[in-house]
Enzyme design. Sequence first.
Site, PDB file in Angstrom:
ATOM      1  N   ASP A  84      98.548  26.345  78.340  1.00  0.00           N
ATOM      2  CA  ASP A  84      99.858  25.891  77.867  1.00  0.00           C
ATOM      3  C   ASP A  84     100.897  26.630  78.710  1.00  0.00           C
ATOM      4  O   ASP A  84     101.092  27.835  78.565  1.00  0.00           O
ATOM      5  CB  ASP A  84     100.009  26.210  76.370  1.00  0.00           C
ATOM      6  N   ARG A 114     102.532   1.121  74.573  1.00  0.00           N
ATOM      7  CA  ARG A 114     101.754   2.171  73.877  1.00  0.00           C
ATOM      8  C   ARG A 114     100.606   2.689  74.740  1.00  0.00           C
ATOM      9  O   ARG A 114     100.199   3.841  74.627  1.00  0.00           O
ATOM     10  CB  ARG A 114     101.225   1.655  72.529  1.00  0.00           C
ATOM     11  N   TYR A 131     101.516  29.041  69.814  1.00  0.00           N
ATOM     12  CA  TYR A 131     102.526  28.423  68.953  1.00  0.00           C
ATOM     13  C   TYR A 131     101.909  28.172  67.563  1.00  0.00           C
ATOM     14  O   TYR A 131     100.735  27.796  67.456  1.00  0.00           O
ATOM     15  CB  TYR A 131     102.985  27.120  69.619  1.00  0.00           C
TER      16      TYR A 131
HETATM   17  N1  PLP Z   1     103.448  24.964  72.949  1.00  0.00           N
HETATM   18  C1  PLP Z   1     104.394  25.909  72.841  1.00  0.00           C
HETATM   19  C2  PLP Z   1     104.266  27.157  73.643  1.00  0.00           C
HETATM   20  C3  PLP Z   1     105.473  25.729  71.969  1.00  0.00           C
HETATM   21  O1  PLP Z   1     106.416  26.692  71.871  1.00  0.00           O
HETATM   22  C4  PLP Z   1     105.561  24.537  71.201  1.00  0.00           C
HETATM   23  C5  PLP Z   1     106.670  24.306  70.261  1.00  0.00           C
HETATM   24  O2  PLP Z   1     107.455  25.170  69.969  1.00  0.00           O
HETATM   25  C6  PLP Z   1     104.546  23.585  71.340  1.00  0.00           C
HETATM   26  C7  PLP Z   1     103.515  23.821  72.228  1.00  0.00           C
HETATM   27  C8  PLP Z   1     104.592  22.306  70.563  1.00  0.00           C
HETATM   28  O3  PLP Z   1     105.521  21.465  71.175  1.00  0.00           O
HETATM   29  P1  PLP Z   1     106.348  20.273  70.418  1.00  0.00           P
HETATM   30  O4  PLP Z   1     107.289  20.929  69.453  1.00  0.00           O
HETATM   31  O5  PLP Z   1     107.020  19.576  71.564  1.00  0.00           O
HETATM   32  O6  PLP Z   1     105.329  19.422  69.749  1.00  0.00           O
END
Ligand code: PLP
Length: 386
Positions: free
Chosen positions: A179, A55, A107
């Site tokens: 991101d 972990r 997202y």
């Molecule tokens: N960032 C982006 C651009 C995403 O499209 C997503 C999920 O669709 C995420 C983060 C979140 O990722 P996860 O579904 O792996 O938690």
Amino acid sequence: MKEGLSTRCVHAGEPHDPHGSPHAPLYTTTTFKFPSTAALLDVVEGRQAGALYTRYGLNPTIQALEEKLASTEGAEAALAFASGMAAESALFLAYGRKGIVCLGDAYGGTLELLASQLPQLGIPTHLLLGSELDRLSAILKQGAGLVFFETPTNPALELFDIAEIAELAHAHGAFVAVDNTFASPVNQNPLSLGADFVVHSATKYLGGHSDLTSGALMGRRDLLMPVWGWRKNLGQTIAPEVAAQLARSLRTLTVRVERQNETAMKIAEAMQAHSGIERVLYPGLPDFPGHELACRQMKGFGGMLTIEVKGGGEAATRVADALKLFALAPSLGGVESLVTQPCTTTHHGLAPEERARRGISDAMLRLSVGLEDADDLIADLHQALA
Ligand code: PLP
């Protein structure tokens, strides 16, 4: 970092194995034993790298994966998580207490976390549209400590200038996290442009086969330490089985994404020439508003594009339902092509006025281009549009 990305994807994080395995073996073990208390304390107190407890991420399979993940972004270090949201939430908890600014669309889960959940913990958050960037300076002056954004964004593929935003944020003592899920490390490396952190939903291009859920955070080792603490105690670490599967996928990252870039460009051009399409949003198209910036900060234009169908939302739904090779599903980055209508999935939770304010029309279809033949995908779009 002398070697190219394809070489790093194959060879980084593959420790010498006494049995000759070319790949890091899978250790499902939860705990690791020591010859003495002194040796145990060397690892516990950080004098010696080593395995201790899964972990904590102190598991050889996870550590090998993290070395490979770091190398994909040219980072000093990486942390692997159970999901992209786990990576984001640990980052926000470690660095967001003075305030988080999110630029542009993100997202849906990220927006929910920022708009309604983190404020419940007393964390101030500010959501700015791309058209409101002039407010960023004032918010940073009030003391916000973290600027977060996706580039390109979902679903309009809006681009943000990473170097320019990093310079402004750093002038105010704030960190910048990008991101990079949509672009992938093949097409964009935010750390080399001045960002402090890169976050990935590794569920997407890094995993690449729609068969694993995980996340990654890359950056300077000292900056990742506070995030490591949150990951450890919130129990967000990637499972070793998934770590081995993700390392397997990373070995083919460049060939997959380079082909997805090529096919997406062909589809974008074919859709631009189609009389049933109102607009194509793709950073590789010369008339796309972000094209010049994409040429400056991206090495490839990506496998994601959005088309706007003539005839509005109902026409777009009919096209989505008529597609045969493109599966109707909300994720992205896998070997199979996917289509999603943002107003029915990723942005369904927003009021129509809010979608309109964000420039997201009901007629939009977001395409995640897979590894099928470009001609077959274009033929599928033509038959659905017909
Ligand atoms: N960032 C982006 C651009 C995403 O499209 C997503 C999920 O669709 C995420 C983060 C979140 O990722 P996860 O579904 O792996 O938690």
